[in-house]
Design a protein around this motif. Structure first.
Motif, mmCIF file in Angstrom:
data_model
loop_
_atom_site.group_PDB
_atom_site.id
_atom_site.type_symbol
_atom_site.label_atom_id
_atom_site.label_comp_id
_atom_site.label_asym_id
_atom_site.label_seq_id
_atom_site.Cartn_x
_atom_site.Cartn_y
_atom_site.Cartn_z
ATOM 1 N N ALA A 48 0.861 -1.186 0.000
ATOM 2 C CA ALA A 48 0.000 0.000 0.000
ATOM 3 C C ALA A 48 0.894 1.231 0.000
ATOM 4 C CB ALA A 48 -0.924 0.003 1.214
ATOM 5 N N GLY A 49 1.376 1.593 -1.191
ATOM 6 C CA GLY A 49 2.186 2.794 -1.337
ATOM 7 C C GLY A 49 3.556 2.729 -0.713
ATOM 8 N N HIS A 50 4.024 1.528 -0.358
ATOM 9 C CA HIS A 50 5.304 1.421 0.337
ATOM 10 C C HIS A 50 6.436 1.159 -0.649
ATOM 11 C CE1 HIS A 50 7.134 1.270 4.318
ATOM 12 N NE2 HIS A 50 7.993 0.387 3.817
ATOM 13 N N LEU A 51 7.653 1.305 -0.149
ATOM 14 C CA LEU A 51 8.845 1.086 -0.970
ATOM 15 C C LEU A 51 8.998 -0.401 -1.287
ATOM 16 C CD1 LEU A 51 11.214 3.504 0.951
ATOM 17 C CD2 LEU A 51 10.054 3.914 -1.215
ATOM 18 N N PRO A 52 9.620 -0.740 -2.431
ATOM 19 C CA PRO A 52 9.679 -2.140 -2.867
ATOM 20 C C PRO A 52 10.562 -3.010 -1.980
ATOM 21 C CG PRO A 52 11.023 -0.758 -4.295
ATOM 22 C CD PRO A 52 10.255 0.177 -3.407
ATOM 23 N N ILE A 53 10.146 -4.266 -1.833
ATOM 24 C CA ILE A 53 10.984 -5.259 -1.159
ATOM 25 C C ILE A 53 12.190 -5.556 -2.044
ATOM 26 C CG2 ILE A 53 11.046 -7.623 -0.278
ATOM 27 C CD1 ILE A 53 8.039 -7.467 0.110
ATOM 28 N N LEU A 54 13.356 -5.706 -1.444
ATOM 29 C CA LEU A 54 14.569 -6.090 -2.169
ATOM 30 C C LEU A 54 14.957 -7.503 -1.754
ATOM 31 C CD1 LEU A 54 16.731 -2.834 -1.910
ATOM 32 C CD2 LEU A 54 15.062 -3.476 -3.659
ATOM 33 N N TYR A 107 11.960 -2.084 4.450
ATOM 34 C CA TYR A 107 12.530 -0.874 5.044
ATOM 35 C C TYR A 107 11.559 0.289 4.867
ATOM 36 C CZ TYR A 107 13.493 -0.428 0.087
ATOM 37 O OH TYR A 107 13.342 -0.391 -1.275
ATOM 38 N N THR A 108 11.788 1.354 5.611
ATOM 39 C CA THR A 108 10.998 2.579 5.481
ATOM 40 C C THR A 108 11.817 3.641 4.760
ATOM 41 O OG1 THR A 108 11.700 3.322 7.689
ATOM 42 C CG2 THR A 108 9.632 2.090 7.537
ATOM 43 N N ASP A 109 11.159 4.739 4.391
ATOM 44 C CA ASP A 109 11.813 5.718 3.524
ATOM 45 C C ASP A 109 12.978 6.442 4.179
ATOM 46 O OD1 ASP A 109 10.373 7.208 5.315
ATOM 47 O OD2 ASP A 109 9.188 8.297 3.831
ATOM 48 N N GLY A 110 13.044 6.440 5.522
ATOM 49 C CA GLY A 110 14.166 7.102 6.180
ATOM 50 C C GLY A 110 15.511 6.510 5.819
ATOM 51 N N LEU A 111 15.512 5.244 5.352
ATOM 52 C CA LEU A 111 16.777 4.601 4.991
ATOM 53 C C LEU A 111 17.291 5.063 3.644
ATOM 54 C CD1 LEU A 111 18.795 2.375 5.929
ATOM 55 C CD2 LEU A 111 17.464 0.759 4.551
ATOM 56 N N VAL A 112 16.422 5.458 2.723
ATOM 57 C CA VAL A 112 16.846 5.727 1.345
ATOM 58 C C VAL A 112 16.503 7.132 0.863
ATOM 59 C CG1 VAL A 112 16.712 3.303 0.684
ATOM 60 C CG2 VAL A 112 14.687 4.729 0.461
ATOM 61 N N GLU A 113 15.674 7.865 1.574
ATOM 62 C CA GLU A 113 15.244 9.172 1.082
ATOM 63 C C GLU A 113 16.180 10.263 1.591
ATOM 64 O OE1 GLU A 113 10.967 11.281 0.359
ATOM 65 O OE2 GLU A 113 11.339 10.503 2.357
ATOM 66 N N ARG A 114 16.671 11.073 0.649
ATOM 67 C CA ARG A 114 17.544 12.198 0.977
ATOM 68 C C ARG A 114 17.039 13.440 0.243
ATOM 69 N NH1 ARG A 114 18.354 8.707 3.771
ATOM 70 N NH2 ARG A 114 20.292 7.691 4.425
ATOM 71 N N ARG A 115 17.221 14.590 0.868
ATOM 72 C CA ARG A 115 16.690 15.821 0.294
ATOM 73 C C ARG A 115 17.400 16.222 -0.986
ATOM 74 N NH1 ARG A 115 16.308 19.273 5.968
ATOM 75 N NH2 ARG A 115 14.546 18.116 6.863
ATOM 76 N N ASN A 116 18.643 15.828 -1.126
ATOM 77 C CA ASN A 116 19.422 16.285 -2.272
ATOM 78 C C ASN A 116 19.534 15.248 -3.385
ATOM 79 O OD1 ASN A 116 20.941 14.545 -0.772
ATOM 80 N ND2 ASN A 116 22.850 15.720 -0.908
ATOM 81 N N GLU A 117 18.738 14.162 -3.331
ATOM 82 C CA GLU A 117 18.799 13.182 -4.403
ATOM 83 C C GLU A 117 17.443 12.522 -4.598
ATOM 84 O OE1 GLU A 117 20.338 9.098 -2.184
ATOM 85 O OE2 GLU A 117 21.830 10.442 -3.079
#
Length: 546
Positions: free
Chosen positions: A303-309, A351-361
């Motif tokens: 439900a709108g979450h980041l993909p499983i790897l 994982y949640t977005d805090g692991l991969v989301e950055r303001r500059n990328e």
């Protein structure tokens, strides 16, 4: 020294002088004033009798200014003047002495390097809210004085103690709120992860830094019985205690819905409606996945979450990003389930977005970076988890919460492989399938060297489950036996989707006792619908510890 001339450097003096020049009424136009004649004559007389600002006794003005004022001159910063407010705050100061000796309080505040910078640059500098030795807080403005031969600096200090104390009270309140949210968040997360027989799992949660509001990320591991395991991770779109409270309600609901042993997309469908009821203004992303060791794959819904790897035994990483629906709480969407292989030797990361989301990328760049890190990550799930967090640059002052769930399906060899066995039999024919199933189960359990009492219980449970399927189910029918290092699992599948339930049989009833017998002798039992439209009924026995 010419204090009158130096006073022009006081903040606001030049602006007031310019405003006075712009608004001076020329003498030849005073008669054109729009006010009545008598009033106009009165204003004109007052204007003529008012002294110019340059003619005011500037020292007396500075002495009465409530702000602290000090004047130093020359490259060695000698004290030229302090006003009454400064003396009241710090006591008498000897004029003519070097400022570092005459004004030790400024030295403690570290202002002297700033004075040198002001002298060199010729530009004013401000230092906000510094706590002085008298316990008060001041904002210091240092303005260069350049219209004398030696030059100097005018120090203007405004008491901002009330503002500083209010700001500190606000920060203390925010810290308490954050601590409350972190405490609530951690208490709602699983304190000890459940340990499935066929998976090795590790997880971590790290709240954002002290400047970041926290709350909303969660994960869970739920053993469903029959060897199957549910894994969930989610993120409530919000911060603080409210987000943590919503997260706790969603996590509790997930555990309740998981006990129904529904397909992942049906669990998300139920969660979507519940999220709307909890708070119509709050949404959350979530991935719910189920692992069945007999199928060697993850069945999941997002439900709108980041993909499983998923990293396979050869180091290749697969991104399971389809299908994905909108976040929970949006309503009006029919979720769907997808599958991704999880063969022995594979590692999966949620994982949640805090692991991969950055303001500059871009977000995809963060996910790609995580894929590269996972491709080279080996070792236990906890080692992999720590490495991914470290590679992502997550530190104690990170600006967002981070939750990571790592699971491995180990490839067992040697003596360990003997503890994990499977055996299956297609139930063909009519009533003769029951004795054939009992004979098959007896032979398998004997070869697995189970003790006699467990052997007999396993054969009895097999007989009752097969008989129930033959009486109430439809073909195709299948018996499957599985052992792990902890339990024996017996499962019968058929083509009818009517789930059996345990009921109390009356003395005169000729049926209705099979499930009751299984529930009595087994450690656990259950049933679920299968994707093909049929059902699976299972029971399990906990193996004695050697």
């Amino acid at each position: 020294m010419n204090f009158t001339r130096w006073s022009a450097r006081l903040p606001g003096t030049q602006r007031r002088a310019a405003a006075r020049t712009d608004h001076t009424v020329p003498p030849d136009r005073r008669s054109e004033s729009s006010v009545p004649a008598a009033r106009g004559e009165q204003l004109t007389d007052e204007a003529l009798s008012a002294p110019a600002v340059d003619e005011l006794p500037v020292r007396e003005v500075l002495d009465r200014v409530p702000a602290l004022v000090a004047l130093i001159h020359g490259p060695d910063h000698r004290l030229a003047y302090v006003n009454d407010a400064y003396v009241t705050a710090f006591g008498l100061r000897p004029l003519g002495d070097p400022a570092r000796e005459a004004l030790p309080e400024l030295d403690e505040l570290g202002l002297f390097p700033l004075l040198d910078q002001v002298m060199r640059s010729g530009k004013p500098r401000t230092v906000k809210s510094r706590k002085a030795p008298d316990g008060r807080c001041y904002t210091f403005t240092c303005t260069p004085v350049t219209d004398t031969e030696d030059g100097g600096v005018l120090i203007f200090a405004t008491d901002v103690t009330d503002h500083a104390e209010a700001a500190e009270r606000l920060r203390a309140s925010e810290r308490r709120q954050r601590e409350t949210a972190v405490t609530l968040q951690r208490s709602l997360l699983p304190q000890v992860l459940e340990e499935p027989d066929d998976l090795r799992i590790a997880a971590t949660y790290q709240p954002g830094g002290t400047e970041a509001a926290v709350g909303g990320d969660w994960y869970d591991v739920i053993t469903l019985g029959g060897g199957r395991t549910a894994l969930v991770i989610g993120d409530v779109m919000g911060r603080g205690v409210r987000a943590a409270a919503v997260m706790g309600q969603l996590r509790t609901a997930v555990r309740a819905y998981a006990r129904l042993d529904l397909p992942p997309h049906e669990v998300l469908q139920l969660l979507d409606g519940l999220a709307t009821e909890i708070d119509a203004n709050q949404i959350a992303t979530c991935v719910y996945a189920v692992h069945d060791p007999n199928e060697g794959r993850l069945v999941y819904a997002s439900a709108g979450h980041l993909p499983i790897l998923v990293r396979d035994e050869n180091g290749q990483v697969v991104r399971a990003d389809e299908p994905t629906g909108p976040p929970l709480g949006t309503g009006g969407w029919i979720h769907a389930s997808g599958t991704v292989a999880l063969s022995p030797g594979s590692t999966a990361v949620l994982y949640t977005d805090g692991l991969v989301e950055r303001r500059n990328e871009d977000l995809d760049e963060g996910i790609a970076s995580l894929e590269r890190a996972l491709a080279g990550a080996t070792g236990t799930p906890q080692v992999v988890c720590d490495r991914l967090v470290r590679t992502a640059g997550v530190t104690a002052d990170h600006d967002d919460d981070v939750a990571v769930l790592v699971l491995q399906h180990p490839a067992r060899t040697g003596p360990d492989s003997d503890l994990f066995r499977n055996a299956a039999l297609e139930l063909l024919g009519g009533v003769e399938a029951a004795p054939r199933a009992r004979a098959f189960a007896s032979g398998v359990l004997t070869s697995w060297r189970f003790p006699p009492d467990l052997h007999d219980l396993g054969v009895l449970a097999t007989s009752e489950l097969v008989a129930n399927s033959l009486q109430h189910g439809t073909p195709p029918m299948r018996l499957r036996l599985r052992r792990t290092d902890r339990r024996l699992i017996i499962e019968v599948t058929d083509g009818d989707d009517h789930l059996p339930r345990r009921r109390r049989a009356e003395p005169g009833d000729e049926s209705g006792r099979g499930i009751a017998i299984v529930a009595t002798i087994a450690s656990n039992w259950g049933s679920r619908r299968t994707p093909g439209g049929g059902k699976a009924v299972w029971c399990e026995f906990v193996l004695p510890k050697e």
